[in-house]
Design a protein around this motif. Structure first.
Motif, PDB file in Angstrom:
ATOM      1  N   GLU A   1     162.612 -79.834   8.244  1.00 31.20           N
ATOM      2  CA  GLU A   1     162.089 -81.367   7.951  1.00 31.20           C
ATOM      3  C   GLU A   1     162.487 -82.370   8.930  1.00 31.20           C
ATOM      4  OE1 GLU A   1     162.212 -84.938   4.555  1.00 31.20           O
ATOM      5  OE2 GLU A   1     163.017 -82.899   4.376  1.00 31.20           O
TER       6      GLU A   1
ATOM      7  N   ARG B   1     159.717 -84.293  11.766  1.00 31.68           N
ATOM      8  CA  ARG B   1     159.766 -85.775  11.437  1.00 31.68           C
ATOM      9  C   ARG B   1     160.069 -86.384  12.713  1.00 31.68           C
ATOM     10  NH1 ARG B   1     157.891 -86.965   6.857  1.00 31.68           N
ATOM     11  NH2 ARG B   1     158.614 -85.788   4.808  1.00 31.68           N
TER      12      ARG B   1
ATOM     13  N   LYS C   1     157.032 -73.126   4.216  1.00 30.67           N
ATOM     14  CA  LYS C   1     156.329 -74.275   3.795  1.00 30.67           C
ATOM     15  C   LYS C   1     156.883 -74.822   2.633  1.00 30.67           C
ATOM     16  CE  LYS C   1     151.811 -73.604   5.826  1.00 30.67           C
ATOM     17  NZ  LYS C   1     150.342 -73.225   5.533  1.00 30.67           N
ATOM     18  N   SER C   2     157.479 -74.031   1.865  1.00 36.68           N
ATOM     19  CA  SER C   2     157.817 -74.387   0.418  1.00 36.68           C
ATOM     20  C   SER C   2     159.143 -75.096   0.391  1.00 36.68           C
ATOM     21  CB  SER C   2     158.055 -73.278  -0.568  1.00 36.68           C
ATOM     22  OG  SER C   2     158.926 -72.108  -0.151  1.00 36.68           O
ATOM     23  N   SER C   3     159.788 -74.863   1.690  1.00 34.35           N
ATOM     24  CA  SER C   3     161.107 -75.424   2.016  1.00 34.35           C
ATOM     25  C   SER C   3     161.152 -76.870   2.437  1.00 34.35           C
ATOM     26  CB  SER C   3     161.999 -74.493   2.758  1.00 34.35           C
ATOM     27  OG  SER C   3     161.692 -74.636   4.201  1.00 34.35           O
ATOM     28  N   ILE C   4     160.049 -77.333   2.741  1.00 33.05           N
ATOM     29  CA  ILE C   4     159.866 -78.628   3.342  1.00 33.05           C
ATOM     30  C   ILE C   4     158.897 -79.497   2.360  1.00 33.05           C
ATOM     31  CG2 ILE C   4     160.347 -78.199   5.661  1.00 33.05           C
ATOM     32  CD1 ILE C   4     157.436 -78.165   6.178  1.00 33.05           C
ATOM     33  N   PRO C   5     158.905 -80.767   2.540  1.00 36.58           N
ATOM     34  CA  PRO C   5     157.899 -81.844   1.821  1.00 36.58           C
ATOM     35  C   PRO C   5     156.631 -81.385   1.948  1.00 36.58           C
ATOM     36  CG  PRO C   5     159.760 -83.078   2.647  1.00 36.58           C
ATOM     37  CD  PRO C   5     159.940 -81.607   3.250  1.00 36.58           C
ATOM     38  N   ALA C   6     155.804 -81.556   1.113  1.00 37.17           N
ATOM     39  CA  ALA C   6     154.244 -81.100   1.079  1.00 37.17           C
ATOM     40  C   ALA C   6     153.623 -82.054   1.974  1.00 37.17           C
ATOM     41  CB  ALA C   6     153.596 -81.474  -0.214  1.00 37.17           C
ATOM     42  N   ASP C   7     154.073 -83.368   2.209  1.00 38.39           N
ATOM     43  CA  ASP C   7     153.044 -83.830   3.440  1.00 38.39           C
ATOM     44  C   ASP C   7     153.331 -83.196   4.855  1.00 38.39           C
ATOM     45  OD1 ASP C   7     156.012 -84.855   3.341  1.00 38.39           O
ATOM     46  OD2 ASP C   7     155.297 -86.382   4.715  1.00 38.39           O
TER      47      ASP C   7
ATOM     48  N   HIS D   1     150.433 -81.022   6.956  1.00 41.24           N
ATOM     49  CA  HIS D   1     150.162 -82.147   7.973  1.00 41.24           C
ATOM     50  C   HIS D   1     149.190 -81.511   8.987  1.00 41.24           C
ATOM     51  CE1 HIS D   1     150.612 -85.405  11.054  1.00 41.24           C
ATOM     52  NE2 HIS D   1     151.249 -86.088  10.293  1.00 41.24           N
TER      53      HIS D   1
END
Length: 380
Positions: free
Chosen positions: A19, A23, A54-60, A64
């Motif tokens: 993440e 970011r 993917k499940s280990s990071i925020p959905a946004d 993205h």
């Protein structure tokens, strides 16, 4: 937009701080868009399903629009495969390779891109901030802060990994590929070719940095000692590279000296300090023989010798050819560590003491680099 940058992140473990890295990339989109540059990130899920990452990071972030997801399964614990896959799939103007536990400082990509455009550079070498917060004083850039770097005069061999901004057309022109199928050193040979043969190479003085961290997750493999044959599997290929074999002696010597100083002496120091489990032998007569061959091959490759090698390092390298077990290697390392300043500054061959590659010249240049601010960057 007229140009694009793709940041490639191989990841094999959901515990990695992906993440943060993502970011740090996406926050730079707006600034780059104002310059007419499209930015995207490509996450290569290595030997793991993309859904698990993917499940280990925020959905946004997972959804993205500027994040591309690739899957690469080869069963090999090396980032070479996923990096090559991303390179093959890319259509970007520039590539940037980011390790999954690292991040890019704010404004870094725009600063690097502006320099790459101004100089039509094949690559911009990133300032590299260590986990301790310091800027790595490598490569060994001249205190005059040259606009375009010279592979020998600016010690580019001392930067073994291609962190920074890389023009994809230049990578393709030299056949840039990470070496697959080896345990370590997958980027050394191809990075040397990039610095020495790809074209214009620059360093973005005063620019934000590539930031390394120690946040590699609980499943990172604990450091261990590989046999010399495995640790230096990349070296045989490098010493037979046609472009290097035909290179001027000054280039071959610069490469050989860096390999011996950093990788070779480093390997000896690690083996002497290693505490083996029962039945393990980090050093024995077989390793001593392999070391002797490695040392001889490097000297032959360099044209017969390495006159700028310090007396201190030369003595350790020779002692290792005679050490038959770890106890004897440790004794040689103790002598190496106790060597005085004179043994560090003077060279094995007197003619090398004033060489550009000598420790004495390096230390004098280090003082000048500090005065001219070669490695100065914005505070973070």
């Amino acid at each position: 937009m007229s140009q694009s940058i793709e940041v490639v992140i191989p990841v094999h473990d959901p515990a990695r701080p992906l993440e943060r890295g993502l970011r740090s990339i996406l926050r730079q989109q707006e600034g780059l868009a104002a310059l007419g540059v499209e930015l995207r990130a490509t996450v290569v899920c290595h030997n793991i399903a993309p859904e698990d990452i993917k499940s280990s990071i925020p959905a946004d972030l997972a959804s993205h629009a500027s994040v591309v997801w690739l899957h690469h399964a080869d069963g090999i614990k090396s980032p070479a495969g996923p990096r090559n896959v991303a390179l093959d799939a890319s259509s970007a103007t520039f590539l940037c390779f980011l390790d999954s536990d690292d991040f890019l400082e704010a404004g870094s990509l725009a600063a690097w891109w502006q320099l790459a455009e101004a100089r039509t550079a094949a690559a911009v070498i990133a300032p590299l901030r260590t986990p301790e917060g310091n800027i790595l004083r490598s490569p060994r850039i001249r205190p005059s802060k040259p606009a375009v770097l010279n592979a020998v005069k600016d010690g580019l061999a001392y930067r073994s990994v291609p962190y920074g901004l890389l023009r994809r057309s230049s990578l393709l022109a030299i056949g840039f590929r990470y070496a697959e199928g080896i345990a370590t050193g997958e980027d050394i040979t191809t990075t040397l070719k990039l610095w020495f043969r790809a074209g214009t190479i620059c360093y973005p003085y005063d620019a934000p940095a590539y930031h390394q961290t120690d946040d590699s997750g609980p499943n990172r493999v604990t450091s261990s000692i590989l046999p010399l044959a495995e640790e230096f599997a990349w070296l045989d290929g490098l010493l037979t590279e046609p472009w290097l074999l035909s290179a001027p002696e000054v280039e071959r010597r610069a490469v050989a000296l860096k390999i011996l100083r950093v990788h070779g002496v480093g390997a000896l120091l690690r083996r002497a300090a290693f505490e083996p489990a029962a039945g393990q032998e980090p050093w024995n007569s077989g390793e001593s023989r392999r070391w002797s061959v490695l040392l001889a091959n490097l000297k032959t490759f360099a044209g017969g010798g390495l006159p700028a090698l310090s007396r201190k390092d030369a003595a350790l390298c020779l002692a290792a050819t005679k050490a038959q077990d770890q106890r004897e290697l440790r004794a040689a390392v103790v002598l190496h560590q106790k060597s005085g300043r004179q043994q560090e500054l003077l060279t094995d061959q007197p003619c090398g003491v004033l060489s550009r590659e000598s420790v004495l010249r390096h230390y004098l240049n280090e003082q000048l680099r500090s005065k001219t601010g070669v490695y100065a960057t914005p505070e973070v």
